[in-house]
Design a protein around this motif. Structure first.
Motif, PDB file in Angstrom:
ATOM      1  N   ILE A  17       0.802  -1.175   0.052  1.00 36.07           N
ATOM      2  CA  ILE A  17      -0.181  -0.114  -0.236  1.00 36.07           C
ATOM      3  C   ILE A  17       0.753   1.274   0.034  1.00 36.07           C
ATOM      4  CG2 ILE A  17      -1.812   1.167   1.555  1.00 36.07           C
ATOM      5  CD1 ILE A  17      -2.988  -1.161   0.072  1.00 36.07           C
ATOM      6  N   ASN A  18       0.282   2.061  -0.789  1.00 36.33           N
ATOM      7  CA  ASN A  18       1.240   3.663  -0.664  1.00 36.33           C
ATOM      8  C   ASN A  18       0.938   4.507   0.594  1.00 36.33           C
ATOM      9  OD1 ASN A  18       2.289   6.205  -1.494  1.00 36.33           O
ATOM     10  ND2 ASN A  18       0.849   6.562  -3.132  1.00 36.33           N
ATOM     11  N   VAL A  19       1.573   3.936   1.497  1.00 36.68           N
ATOM     12  CA  VAL A  19       1.299   4.264   2.874  1.00 36.68           C
ATOM     13  C   VAL A  19       1.769   5.806   3.185  1.00 36.68           C
ATOM     14  CG1 VAL A  19       2.030   4.182   5.387  1.00 36.68           C
ATOM     15  CG2 VAL A  19       1.379   2.204   3.997  1.00 36.68           C
ATOM     16  N   GLU A  20       3.004   6.012   2.561  1.00 40.03           N
ATOM     17  CA  GLU A  20       3.414   7.318   2.982  1.00 40.03           C
ATOM     18  C   GLU A  20       2.624   8.493   1.948  1.00 40.03           C
ATOM     19  OE1 GLU A  20       5.604  10.383   4.362  1.00 40.03           O
ATOM     20  OE2 GLU A  20       5.821   8.379   4.930  1.00 40.03           O
ATOM     21  N   GLY A  21       2.410   8.149   1.043  1.00 44.42           N
ATOM     22  CA  GLY A  21       1.296   9.051  -0.029  1.00 44.42           C
ATOM     23  C   GLY A  21      -0.147   9.287   0.682  1.00 44.42           C
ATOM     24  N   LEU A  22      -0.356   8.056   1.231  1.00 41.23           N
ATOM     25  CA  LEU A  22      -1.906   8.386   1.981  1.00 41.23           C
ATOM     26  C   LEU A  22      -1.427   9.243   3.289  1.00 41.23           C
ATOM     27  CD1 LEU A  22      -3.378   4.786   1.540  1.00 41.23           C
ATOM     28  CD2 LEU A  22      -3.646   6.847   0.134  1.00 41.23           C
ATOM     29  N   ARG A  23      -0.618   8.908   4.130  1.00 42.40           N
ATOM     30  CA  ARG A  23      -0.182   9.784   5.233  1.00 42.40           C
ATOM     31  C   ARG A  23      -0.177  11.223   4.825  1.00 42.40           C
ATOM     32  NH1 ARG A  23       4.202   5.835   7.713  1.00 42.40           N
ATOM     33  NH2 ARG A  23       3.049   4.653   8.930  1.00 42.40           N
ATOM     34  N   ARG A  24       0.518  11.547   3.750  1.00 41.10           N
ATOM     35  CA  ARG A  24       0.667  12.972   3.398  1.00 41.10           C
ATOM     36  C   ARG A  24      -0.606  13.589   2.821  1.00 41.10           C
ATOM     37  NH1 ARG A  24       5.712  12.219  -0.668  1.00 41.10           N
ATOM     38  NH2 ARG A  24       7.419  11.941   0.770  1.00 41.10           N
ATOM     39  N   ARG A  25      -1.644  12.910   2.485  1.00 40.01           N
ATOM     40  CA  ARG A  25      -2.823  13.500   2.058  1.00 40.01           C
ATOM     41  C   ARG A  25      -3.972  13.119   3.114  1.00 40.01           C
ATOM     42  NH1 ARG A  25      -1.763   9.653  -2.793  1.00 40.01           N
ATOM     43  NH2 ARG A  25      -0.083  10.778  -3.752  1.00 40.01           N
ATOM     44  N   GLY A  26      -3.580  12.856   4.381  1.00 35.67           N
ATOM     45  CA  GLY A  26      -4.455  12.945   5.502  1.00 35.67           C
ATOM     46  C   GLY A  26      -5.260  11.889   5.772  1.00 35.67           C
ATOM     47  N   PHE A  27      -4.818  10.557   5.284  1.00 28.91           N
ATOM     48  CA  PHE A  27      -5.684   9.204   5.718  1.00 28.91           C
ATOM     49  C   PHE A  27      -5.419   9.019   7.069  1.00 28.91           C
ATOM     50  CE2 PHE A  27      -6.355   9.383   1.190  1.00 28.91           C
ATOM     51  CZ  PHE A  27      -7.359   8.544   0.931  1.00 28.91           C
ATOM     52  N   ALA A  28      -6.195   8.796   7.771  1.00 30.99           N
ATOM     53  CA  ALA A  28      -6.085   8.515   9.211  1.00 30.99           C
ATOM     54  C   ALA A  28      -5.415   7.028   9.505  1.00 30.99           C
ATOM     55  CB  ALA A  28      -7.463   8.358   9.994  1.00 30.99           C
ATOM     56  N   PRO A  29      -4.803   6.610  10.467  1.00 36.15           N
ATOM     57  CA  PRO A  29      -3.911   5.397  10.793  1.00 36.15           C
ATOM     58  C   PRO A  29      -5.208   4.125  10.611  1.00 36.15           C
ATOM     59  CG  PRO A  29      -3.129   6.699  12.422  1.00 36.15           C
ATOM     60  CD  PRO A  29      -4.493   7.546  11.506  1.00 36.15           C
ATOM     61  N   GLU A  30      -6.378   4.248  10.910  1.00 34.58           N
ATOM     62  CA  GLU A  30      -7.132   3.051  11.197  1.00 34.58           C
ATOM     63  C   GLU A  30      -7.512   2.913   9.641  1.00 34.58           C
ATOM     64  OE1 GLU A  30      -9.605   7.002  12.588  1.00 34.58           O
ATOM     65  OE2 GLU A  30      -7.320   5.801  12.868  1.00 34.58           O
ATOM     66  N   THR A  31      -7.822   3.880   8.722  1.00 40.02           N
ATOM     67  CA  THR A  31      -8.051   3.585   7.411  1.00 40.02           C
ATOM     68  C   THR A  31      -6.877   3.198   6.568  1.00 40.02           C
ATOM     69  OG1 THR A  31      -9.324   5.792   7.281  1.00 40.02           O
ATOM     70  CG2 THR A  31      -8.622   4.946   5.026  1.00 40.02           C
ATOM     71  N   ILE A  32      -5.435   3.413   6.814  1.00 41.15           N
ATOM     72  CA  ILE A  32      -4.584   2.847   6.182  1.00 41.15           C
ATOM     73  C   ILE A  32      -4.363   1.497   6.702  1.00 41.15           C
ATOM     74  CG2 ILE A  32      -2.067   2.891   6.202  1.00 41.15           C
ATOM     75  CD1 ILE A  32      -2.072   5.896   6.331  1.00 41.15           C
ATOM     76  N   ALA A  33      -4.640   1.347   8.153  1.00 40.50           N
ATOM     77  CA  ALA A  33      -4.618  -0.191   8.457  1.00 40.50           C
ATOM     78  C   ALA A  33      -5.461  -1.130   7.960  1.00 40.50           C
ATOM     79  CB  ALA A  33      -4.747  -0.288  10.098  1.00 40.50           C
ATOM     80  N   ALA A  34      -6.808  -0.578   7.505  1.00 40.17           N
ATOM     81  CA  ALA A  34      -7.930  -1.312   7.038  1.00 40.17           C
ATOM     82  C   ALA A  34      -7.353  -1.842   5.642  1.00 40.17           C
ATOM     83  CB  ALA A  34      -9.078  -0.611   6.914  1.00 40.17           C
ATOM     84  N   LEU A  35      -6.692  -0.861   4.988  1.00 38.38           N
ATOM     85  CA  LEU A  35      -6.328  -0.874   3.549  1.00 38.38           C
ATOM     86  C   LEU A  35      -5.326  -2.019   3.373  1.00 38.38           C
ATOM     87  CD1 LEU A  35      -6.432   2.769   2.239  1.00 38.38           C
ATOM     88  CD2 LEU A  35      -7.959   0.927   1.520  1.00 38.38           C
ATOM     89  N   ARG A  36      -4.474  -2.042   4.373  1.00 33.30           N
ATOM     90  CA  ARG A  36      -3.243  -3.068   4.440  1.00 33.30           C
ATOM     91  C   ARG A  36      -3.939  -4.388   4.889  1.00 33.30           C
ATOM     92  NH1 ARG A  36       1.253  -0.383   8.239  1.00 33.30           N
ATOM     93  NH2 ARG A  36       3.073   0.037   6.422  1.00 33.30           N
TER      94      ARG A  36
END
Length: 263
Positions: free
Chosen positions: A193-212
């Motif tokens: 997953i494009n984790v760093e890009g999502l963090r830069r765009r304000g995605f919350a940790p729980e959203t990134i975790a769900a995508l992972r």
């Protein structure tokens, strides 16, 4: 008042906003519309049934609105529509659509398109994308919002690139990239997953975790794609808000992939 260099050739039928800027030796065709604040660099050609919105910047020697490179094309009045605030750099080529598709090549808003990029007929490009120098996309390709294409990347016709996906430099893409995924390779394969890009765009940790978790179900679990989709559907039903929206976009993409997803 429009700033048009004395050496530019502008067809009197072209529809120009009052404050456009057209550089030396540029050529503007009769069926072109240029929105307010748009700047056309020297030696560039804007032709065909082409509309550019506000505050676009076209670099020198670009070719925008040319006929599609499709042997089935028979001169139909197909179109190119470009939104607002796009930067399109030197020697880029963007073509109109064909009658075999929707007849329109579309580029949204706030895209950063670097030098020598090619965007072929009937492509549909969203907003806030980045095309690095020499990225080449064939006809009928769809590129989602915030996607990034690395330099010299090549994309097969009819492929879809999901929102927030990233394709590495010098990669060859022949199947769809789901949203949020990084892909790379001479035959592009997924790399998480494009984790760093999502963090830069304000995605919350729980959203990134769900995508992972969704990524692992598709690529790491040993499940068939249909089994993985069923589990992602169950995860989506158990979530709300932004997490559910992100998982739903993953599932919708998987359900509508026509060339299959990268594996």
């Amino acid at each position: 008042m429009a700033n048009i260099h004395s050496t530019a050739i502008v067809d009197p039928k072209a529809n120009l906003a009052d404050d456009v800027s057209i550089g030396p030796y540029a050529v503007i065709g009769p069926d072109v519309t240029l929105g307010s604040g748009t700047q056309i660099g020297s030696h560039s050609v804007v032709e065909g049934h082409t509309t550019l919105g506000k505050d676009n910047r076209i670099g020198h020697f670009a070719s925008v609105g040319g006929m599609p490179q499709d042997m089935k094309y028979r001169g139909e009045p197909t179109r190119l529509e470009i939104g607002d605030r796009n930067t399109i750099r030197e020697f880029t080529t963007i073509h109109t659509g064909t009658a075999q598709d929707v007849g329109v090549t579309r580029i949204g808003d706030d895209n950063w398109i670097m030098a020598y990029v090619h965007i072929a007929h009937d492509c549909q490009v969203g907003n806030n994308t980045v095309f690095s120098s020499n990225a080449q996309i064939a006809g009928h390709v769809h590129v989602g919002d915030w996607a990034i294409l690395g330099g010299m990347a090549g994309v097969h016709q009819f492929v879809r690139i999901g929102a927030h996906a990233m394709l590495g430099g010098a990669s060859a893409l022949v199947q769809d990239i789901p949203p949020f995924v990084i892909a790379a390779g001479d035959k592009a394969v997924p790399h998480g997953i494009n984790v760093e890009g999502l963090r830069r765009r304000g995605f919350a940790p729980e959203t990134i975790a769900a995508l992972r978790n969704a990524y692992k179900l598709v690529y790491k679990s040993g499940l068939t794609l249909e089994e993985a989709k069923s589990q992602i559907s169950a995860l989506t039903a158990a979530e709300t808000g932004a997490v559910a929206d992100a998982l739903r976009s993953w599932l919708d993409f998987l359900n509508t992939a026509t060339r299959g997803i990268i594996r």
